[in-house]
Design a protein around this motif. Structure first.
Motif: not given
Length: 203
Positions: A139-167
């Motif tokens: 489960e997560g939330l879609i942010l309004r801008q990309r964050r992070g460089l280590d993912g692919f696909g939708y990972d930079p927009l997908f915010f995981v609340q338990d970690f307070a970070r995007t994928m």
């Protein structure tokens, strides 16, 4: 026991091989198969598409086959992009264009309504026609801008609340622990163990 994972994705192959390292199960993949023809993924659900690929791999090899299909499900978009996640912005597949389209579609949606989840369906198909389904969800939330460089696909927009970070901000160990695909793979282990035991009894 030998099984085949119906993918050419080296990351997926390595992930399953590591999970099964102590199970005396050898994981082959489409990289080990000659003359493989890609399966048209025209199912209506992730499970449909996974089953299509698993059945094709069984037919081609005669081995127990695993195949997964996964994607992003956004509540405000009535479940889109769903099974079209990889080609949301059309062909050829392009992560950046997919993310741009997602941001555009959600432009007017308030932050607390941008709920979404990554879902994975994994199908295990056997040569005698049996099929087993496992699933995983994050489960997560879609942010309004990309964050992070280590993912692919939708990972930079997908915010995981338990970690307070995007994928895309999680390290590999964190991502592999919580990912929808890792969940589905882990649930498959007892099924594969049982199939291995039944094979042993039959010989």
């Amino acid at each position: 026991m030998k099984i085949i994972l119906a993918t050419q994705n080296r990351g997926k192959i390595r992930e399953l091989q590591e999970l099964l390292a102590d199970e005396n199960i050898e994981v082959l993949s489409l990289l080990d198969i000659s003359n493989w023809e890609d399966v048209e993924e025209n199912g209506e659900t992730f499970a449909d598409n996974a089953a299509l690929k698993a059945r094709a791999a069984v037919q081609k090899t005669g081995l127990i086959a695993l195949a997964d299909d996964s994607g992003l499900v956004v509540d405000a978009l009535n479940g889109a992009p769903g099974v079209y996640s990889a080609r949301y912005a059309g062909e050829p597949k392009d992560d950046e264009r997919n993310n741009d389209k997602l941001l555009h579609q959600l432009e007017s949606i308030p932050d607390d309504k941008r709920t979404a989840r990554f879902r994975c369906a994994l199908v295990i198909a056997t040569p005698d026609g049996k099929e087993y389904l496992t699933e995983g969800t994050v489960e997560g939330l879609i942010l309004r801008q990309r964050r992070g460089l280590d993912g692919f696909g939708y990972d930079p927009l997908f915010f995981v609340q338990d970690f307070a970070r995007t994928m895309a901000e999680l390290n590999v160990a964190q991502k592999n622990k919580l990912s929808h695909r890792a969940q589905a793979f882990r649930k498959a282990i007892p099924i594969l163990q049982a199939l291995k035991e039944s094979q042993t009894l039959d010989t």
